[in-house]
Design a protein around this motif. Structure first.
Motif, PDB file in Angstrom:
ATOM      1  N   GLY A  46      -0.522   9.265   1.888  1.00 32.85           N
ATOM      2  CA  GLY A  46       0.487   9.204   0.842  1.00 32.85           C
ATOM      3  C   GLY A  46       1.734   8.466   1.237  1.00 32.85           C
ATOM      4  O   GLY A  46       2.736   8.514   0.528  1.00 32.85           O
ATOM      5  N   GLY A  47       1.734   7.751   2.365  1.00 31.83           N
ATOM      6  CA  GLY A  47       2.893   6.972   2.775  1.00 31.83           C
ATOM      7  C   GLY A  47       3.078   5.748   1.898  1.00 31.83           C
ATOM      8  O   GLY A  47       2.170   5.293   1.199  1.00 31.83           O
ATOM      9  N   THR A  48       4.284   5.183   1.951  1.00 29.32           N
ATOM     10  CA  THR A  48       4.645   4.034   1.119  1.00 29.32           C
ATOM     11  C   THR A  48       5.168   2.899   1.977  1.00 29.32           C
ATOM     12  O   THR A  48       6.013   3.117   2.842  1.00 29.32           O
ATOM     13  N   PHE A  49       4.653   1.711   1.734  1.00 28.83           N
ATOM     14  CA  PHE A  49       5.158   0.484   2.349  1.00 28.83           C
ATOM     15  C   PHE A  49       5.880  -0.272   1.243  1.00 28.83           C
ATOM     16  O   PHE A  49       5.266  -0.865   0.374  1.00 28.83           O
ATOM     17  N   ASP A  50       7.221  -0.245   1.272  1.00 26.24           N
ATOM     18  CA  ASP A  50       8.037  -0.735   0.165  1.00 26.24           C
ATOM     19  C   ASP A  50       8.560  -2.136   0.474  1.00 26.24           C
ATOM     20  O   ASP A  50       9.418  -2.318   1.332  1.00 26.24           O
ATOM     21  N   LEU A  51       8.039  -3.133  -0.251  1.00 30.25           N
ATOM     22  CA  LEU A  51       8.492  -4.518  -0.129  1.00 30.25           C
ATOM     23  C   LEU A  51       9.208  -4.980  -1.393  1.00 30.25           C
ATOM     24  O   LEU A  51       9.375  -6.174  -1.613  1.00 30.25           O
ATOM     25  N   SER A  52       9.620  -4.029  -2.231  1.00 26.00           N
ATOM     26  CA  SER A  52      10.216  -4.407  -3.511  1.00 26.00           C
ATOM     27  C   SER A  52      11.551  -5.119  -3.348  1.00 26.00           C
ATOM     28  O   SER A  52      11.995  -5.813  -4.261  1.00 26.00           O
ATOM     29  N   ALA A  53      12.198  -4.964  -2.175  1.00 22.81           N
ATOM     30  CA  ALA A  53      13.473  -5.654  -1.954  1.00 22.81           C
ATOM     31  C   ALA A  53      13.283  -7.086  -1.472  1.00 22.81           C
ATOM     32  O   ALA A  53      14.259  -7.822  -1.334  1.00 22.81           O
ATOM     33  N   ARG A  54      12.049  -7.485  -1.207  1.00 20.48           N
ATOM     34  CA  ARG A  54      11.786  -8.861  -0.775  1.00 20.48           C
ATOM     35  C   ARG A  54      11.544  -9.721  -2.010  1.00 20.48           C
ATOM     36  O   ARG A  54      10.517  -9.604  -2.676  1.00 20.48           O
ATOM     37  N   THR A  55      12.486 -10.583  -2.324  1.00 16.45           N
ATOM     38  CA  THR A  55      12.394 -11.435  -3.506  1.00 16.45           C
ATOM     39  C   THR A  55      12.113 -12.880  -3.158  1.00 16.45           C
ATOM     40  O   THR A  55      11.949 -13.713  -4.048  1.00 16.45           O
ATOM     41  N   GLY A  56      12.103 -13.215  -1.860  1.00 15.63           N
ATOM     42  CA  GLY A  56      11.860 -14.585  -1.451  1.00 15.63           C
ATOM     43  C   GLY A  56      10.391 -14.961  -1.565  1.00 15.63           C
ATOM     44  O   GLY A  56       9.516 -14.146  -1.860  1.00 15.63           O
ATOM     45  N   SER A  57      10.098 -16.238  -1.313  1.00 14.92           N
ATOM     46  CA  SER A  57       8.744 -16.754  -1.443  1.00 14.92           C
ATOM     47  C   SER A  57       7.955 -16.676  -0.149  1.00 14.92           C
ATOM     48  O   SER A  57       6.726 -16.804  -0.167  1.00 14.92           O
ATOM     49  N   GLU A  58       8.630 -16.481   0.999  1.00 15.98           N
ATOM     50  CA  GLU A  58       7.928 -16.450   2.267  1.00 15.98           C
ATOM     51  C   GLU A  58       7.190 -15.123   2.444  1.00 15.98           C
ATOM     52  O   GLU A  58       7.691 -14.061   2.080  1.00 15.98           O
ATOM     53  N   ALA A  59       6.004 -15.202   3.045  1.00 15.89           N
ATOM     54  CA  ALA A  59       5.196 -14.003   3.261  1.00 15.89           C
ATOM     55  C   ALA A  59       5.732 -13.213   4.447  1.00 15.89           C
ATOM     56  O   ALA A  59       6.307 -13.774   5.381  1.00 15.89           O
ATOM     57  N   LEU A  60       5.551 -11.902   4.392  1.00 15.90           N
ATOM     58  CA  LEU A  60       5.906 -11.030   5.512  1.00 15.90           C
ATOM     59  C   LEU A  60       4.760 -11.092   6.517  1.00 15.90           C
ATOM     60  O   LEU A  60       3.633 -10.695   6.217  1.00 15.90           O
ATOM     61  N   GLU A  61       5.042 -11.558   7.737  1.00 17.22           N
ATOM     62  CA  GLU A  61       4.004 -11.741   8.741  1.00 17.22           C
ATOM     63  C   GLU A  61       3.876 -10.487   9.596  1.00 17.22           C
ATOM     64  O   GLU A  61       4.851 -10.002  10.158  1.00 17.22           O
ATOM     65  N   LEU A  62       2.657  -9.977   9.689  1.00 13.00           N
ATOM     66  CA  LEU A  62       2.353  -8.789  10.488  1.00 13.00           C
ATOM     67  C   LEU A  62       1.154  -9.087  11.381  1.00 13.00           C
ATOM     68  O   LEU A  62       0.264  -9.858  10.995  1.00 13.00           O
ATOM     69  N   ASP A  63       1.143  -8.473  12.549  1.00 13.98           N
ATOM     70  CA  ASP A  63      -0.035  -8.604  13.392  1.00 13.98           C
ATOM     71  C   ASP A  63      -1.178  -7.758  12.836  1.00 13.98           C
ATOM     72  O   ASP A  63      -2.302  -8.223  12.737  1.00 13.98           O
ATOM     73  N   THR A  64      -0.875  -6.526  12.468  1.00 11.75           N
ATOM     74  CA  THR A  64      -1.904  -5.606  11.992  1.00 11.75           C
ATOM     75  C   THR A  64      -1.382  -4.841  10.784  1.00 11.75           C
ATOM     76  O   THR A  64      -0.227  -4.414  10.777  1.00 11.75           O
ATOM     77  N   LEU A  65      -2.219  -4.681   9.781  1.00  5.81           N
ATOM     78  CA  LEU A  65      -1.887  -3.873   8.605  1.00  5.81           C
ATOM     79  C   LEU A  65      -3.048  -2.925   8.344  1.00  5.81           C
ATOM     80  O   LEU A  65      -4.184  -3.352   8.125  1.00  5.81           O
ATOM     81  N   VAL A  66      -2.752  -1.623   8.366  1.00  9.72           N
ATOM     82  CA  VAL A  66      -3.753  -0.582   8.111  1.00  9.72           C
ATOM     83  C   VAL A  66      -3.234   0.305   6.990  1.00  9.72           C
ATOM     84  O   VAL A  66      -2.141   0.861   7.088  1.00  9.72           O
ATOM     85  N   MET A  67      -4.013   0.423   5.908  1.00  6.84           N
ATOM     86  CA  MET A  67      -3.621   1.251   4.771  1.00  6.84           C
ATOM     87  C   MET A  67      -4.868   1.976   4.255  1.00  6.84           C
ATOM     88  O   MET A  67      -5.901   1.347   4.022  1.00  6.84           O
ATOM     89  N   ASP A  68      -4.755   3.305   4.080  1.00  3.38           N
ATOM     90  CA  ASP A  68      -5.901   4.064   3.612  1.00  3.38           C
ATOM     91  C   ASP A  68      -5.860   4.233   2.102  1.00  3.38           C
ATOM     92  O   ASP A  68      -5.018   3.640   1.414  1.00  3.38           O
ATOM     93  N   ASP A  69      -6.782   5.065   1.563  1.00  9.97           N
ATOM     94  CA  ASP A  69      -6.902   5.197   0.112  1.00  9.97           C
ATOM     95  C   ASP A  69      -5.674   5.825  -0.536  1.00  9.97           C
ATOM     96  O   ASP A  69      -5.414   5.594  -1.715  1.00  9.97           O
ATOM     97  N   ASP A  70      -4.931   6.635   0.202  1.00  9.35           N
ATOM     98  CA  ASP A  70      -3.771   7.313  -0.367  1.00  9.35           C
ATOM     99  C   ASP A  70      -2.480   6.527  -0.176  1.00  9.35           C
ATOM    100  O   ASP A  70      -1.412   7.003  -0.552  1.00  9.35           O
ATOM    101  N   ALA A  71      -2.545   5.367   0.429  1.00 11.98           N
ATOM    102  CA  ALA A  71      -1.335   4.586   0.702  1.00 11.98           C
ATOM    103  C   ALA A  71      -0.852   3.884  -0.567  1.00 11.98           C
ATOM    104  O   ALA A  71      -1.632   3.575  -1.472  1.00 11.98           O
ATOM    105  N   VAL A  72       0.459   3.638  -0.605  1.00 10.77           N
ATOM    106  CA  VAL A  72       1.087   2.968  -1.744  1.00 10.77           C
ATOM    107  C   VAL A  72       1.824   1.737  -1.232  1.00 10.77           C
ATOM    108  O   VAL A  72       2.574   1.817  -0.255  1.00 10.77           O
TER     109      VAL A  72
END
Length: 688
Positions: A359-385
């Motif tokens: 049930g955790g949240t990864f909030d990128l709503s404050a990112r309004t630019g066109s560049e992508a957020l670069e991450l090495d690893t992204l793990v999100m399960d069925d309950d993630a938002v």
């Protein structure tokens, strides 16, 4: 570049034996007891082996609004039955310079030094506080009940407490550690380093906290209502037997102002652990983390170590750069059990990843630019938002990762066809209430094409059976007509196949059924007769074609009315009302206030949500200034200027209001003294 470990100079000079010393030893009460107002100084004092079993302050006890200075002294091996094994201050200003406070013991709190009360203020410079013991809390230094302590360029080493804060405890008070080393402190409960508790305000600047060991938060433990600001500091080689090897926040607020290095700590969740509904962290600037290779607590167990494991509605706001120096597959931040990670356009992750589950949240709503957020690893399960911004109209992916493990993630805020996540050549889109790739979108079309011939066979087989039964009856009634038909069919097949085809086909079309009972003698002509009417004239089979076409339409139409109503119940959860008041700090200029000289007044306000307004009045006169950090941020700063026109006391009142309307005030008194006339020298004295 990562922040370099601070190299501290010698903290105090060795004592010279030829200096004159005042020795206090074997006393049954505090040998230095200040109970009246005034100013006094003690230099080269040795207070050792004193015991004050019934009260506080084994060597020094200050209970009045006095100004006391202790320099070049030794306060060792003293005992107090209550608090403050060496020094106890309940009122007044006490400064300890270039001294040693060691091997003291308190029956309750503050094995070395304790300051308790709103009128108590202690400053320790270039001194050593080590090997002190408290039977309860604060083995080295204890600050309680509105008191304040400032420690500069000092060592707080090898202290011990039975409960909280082997090095220091800041409770409902203000503590500042600058250019210090806090090391090798030990406790069996809670933190062995600094314990910030209950509306405490703690600043850790240019300080190294290392090799401490406790149950929770080896280096720092921040509890409900406290606010801890860290800048240019190191947390390394600390150990927690339970969780939070470097830092543990249970409802407290952590503010990283830049260049904070967290490395080589041990325990579950070795870096930072946030726990509690009001626990939050704000990252302004750069945070370095080398603890990504160790195990973490409960959630995200298979994702390597984590910089911050958040639980129970905890929140982290990252506005600067974060580094992860562990294995490339490690997670930088793990969000679990309703926690939230909030980033904006200035946030960058260098070599670290994010894991969101429970049930955790990864909030990128404050990112309004066109560049992508670069991450090495992204793990999100069925309950993630995953919350994204609906303002950006870019066609580039919102997130770009090197490694991805994604479940049925819920996405909020995405209103365009913008790609969501890109991993190599694979791009995820959010359609139909779930994450799908370009390959997954083509798969259902291929499955429909494969099912069509299967449906035709299933329909044709049962229809041919009922037609054979009436045909056999007709053959029984008219046997004469059946015999000449095969003779006519056999002759044109052998001699004139192309010429007799139109004539034979017309006669065979209405009665193809009698040909079937004669497949044994001549199977080949039967096949030709059956194939020819199917190609040229499909009229005898109008019914199966209609049924097959309807079956095809059903196979195509059936998946369309399944919109998967999962996105509909994704209504945003109602936010609970904010009941936490902001905290506010007033800082005056370092110079003494002088008539006609402008004095800066800096007001810093922090809140768990956002600060919307700051005001300042001096003697009922409102000052005007704009918030330098901007409205709507969890930490805001305003600077004012005050120019005294005459001597006297001026009261500064500062107020801060957060987004929910909660308001808090703080006051400070500025004392302006009269200008002293310069001494005049008569150069003509003695001359005729």
């Amino acid at each position: 570049m990562p922040y370099k470990f601070t190299q501290h100079e010698t903290i105090y000079q060795p004592y010279k034996m030829e200096d004159q010393w005042t020795i206090y030893t074997g006393c049954s009460s505090s040998p230095i007891c200040i109970s009246s107002e005034g100013t006094c100084a003690y230099n080269h004092v040795c207070a050792c082996g004193n015991t004050y079993s019934s009260m506080s302050g084994g060597a020094v006890r200050v209970t009045s609004n006095a100004t006391v200075t202790i320099c070049n002294s030794v306060l060792d091996s003293n005992y107090a039955g209550s608090c403050g094994g060496a020094v106890s201050v309940t009122c007044g200003n006490v400064t300890i310079n270039n001294s040693s406070v060691s091997c003291n013991c308190a029956g309750s709190c503050g094995g070395g030094v304790i300051a308790c009360g709103s009128g108590a203020c202690v400053t320790i410079n270039n001194s050593c506080i080590n090997s002190n013991t408290a039977c309860c809390d604060a083995g080295g230094v204890g600050v309680y009940g509105g008191a304040c302590v400032t420690i500069n360029n000092s060592h707080i080493d090898c202290n011990c407490s039975c409960k909280c804060g082997a090095a220091a405890v800041i409770c409902c008070a203000t503590g500042c550690f600058c250019c210090d080393i806090i090391s090798c402190n030990h406790t069996s409960s809670y933190t062995s380093g600094i314990f910030s508790h209950c509306c405490a305000k703690t600043e850790i600047i240019n300080t190294t906290i290392c090799c401490n060991c406790g149950q929770y938060g080896g280096g720092l433990f921040a509890e409900n209502g406290s606010c801890t600001v860290m800048c240019n500091s190191n947390f390394f080689c600390n150990c927690a037997t339970s969780s939070g090897g470097g830092i543990y926040a249970s409802g407290g607020c952590l503010v990283f102002c830049g260049n904070v290095c967290i490395c080589c700590n041990q325990g579950t969740c070795p870096g930072i652990r946030l726990n509690g509904s009001s626990a939050c962290a704000y990252v302004y600037g750069t945070v370095y983390d080398w603890d990504g290779v160790s195990g973490i607590d409960q959630s995200c167990q298979n994702y390597g170590g984590c910089y911050c494991n958040m639980k129970n509605q905890s929140q982290v706001l990252v506005t600067g750069r974060m580094y992860e120096y562990g294995d490339s597959s490690d997670i930088g931040i793990a969000v679990a059990n309703g926690g939230a990670l909030v980033v904006n356009d200035s946030t960058t992750f260098d070599g670290s990843g994010v894991a969101v589950e429970g049930g955790g949240t990864f909030d990128l709503s404050a990112r309004t630019g066109s560049e992508a957020l670069e991450l090495d690893t992204l793990v999100m399960d069925d309950d993630a938002v995953l919350c994204v911004s609906s303002k950006s109209r870019s066609t580039e992916p919102i997130i770009q990762v090197n490694n991805a493990n994604l479940g049925n993630v819920k996405v909020k805020g995405l209103t365009s066809e913008r790609p969501l996540i890109k991993h190599g050549d694979i791009i995820w889109h959010y359609k139909g209430g779930k994450l799908v790739t370009d390959e997954e979108e083509v798969e259902p079309v291929e499955q429909v094409m494969d099912e069509e011939p299967v449906v035709e066979e299933a329909i044709l087989e049962p229809e041919s059976e009922p037609e054979l039964e009436p045909i056999e009856e007709e053959q029984a009634d008219e046997p004469e007509q059946v015999e000449p038909e095969p003779e006519q069919v056999a002759e044109p097949e052998a001699t004139v196949e192309p010429e007799s085809e139109p004539v034979v086909e017309e006669q065979a079309e209405p009665e193809p059924e009698p040909v079937e009972p004669e497949p044994e003698p001549e199977p080949e002509p039967i096949e030709e007769i059956i194939d020819e009417p199917d190609v040229n004239e499909p009229e005898p089979e109008p019914e199966p074609e209609d049924k097959v076409s309807t079956a095809k339409a059903r196979t195509v139409v059936e998946p369309e009315p399944e919109p998967e109503p999962e996105p509909e119940p994704e209504s945003e959860e109602e936010e609970e009302p904010d009941m936490i008041n902001p905290s506010i700090t007033i800082t005056l200029g370092e110079d003494e206030p002088t008539i006609g000289v402008a004095m800066p007044i800096t007001i810093v306000a922090t809140d768990n949500v956002a600060i919307t307004n700051i005001t300042c009045t001096v003697d009922s006169k409102k000052k005007r200034a704009q918030m330098s950090t901007g409205k709507g941020t969890p930490i805001a700063t305003s600077t004012y200027t005050f120019t005294p026109e005459e001597a006297g006391d001026y009261t500064v009142i500062a107020a801060a209001t957060d987004k929910a309307g909660n308001t808090i005030e703080a006051s400070e008194v500025i004392t302006v003294a009269e200008n002293k006339d310069a001494e005049t020298i008569n150069f003509n004295a003695g001359l005729e």
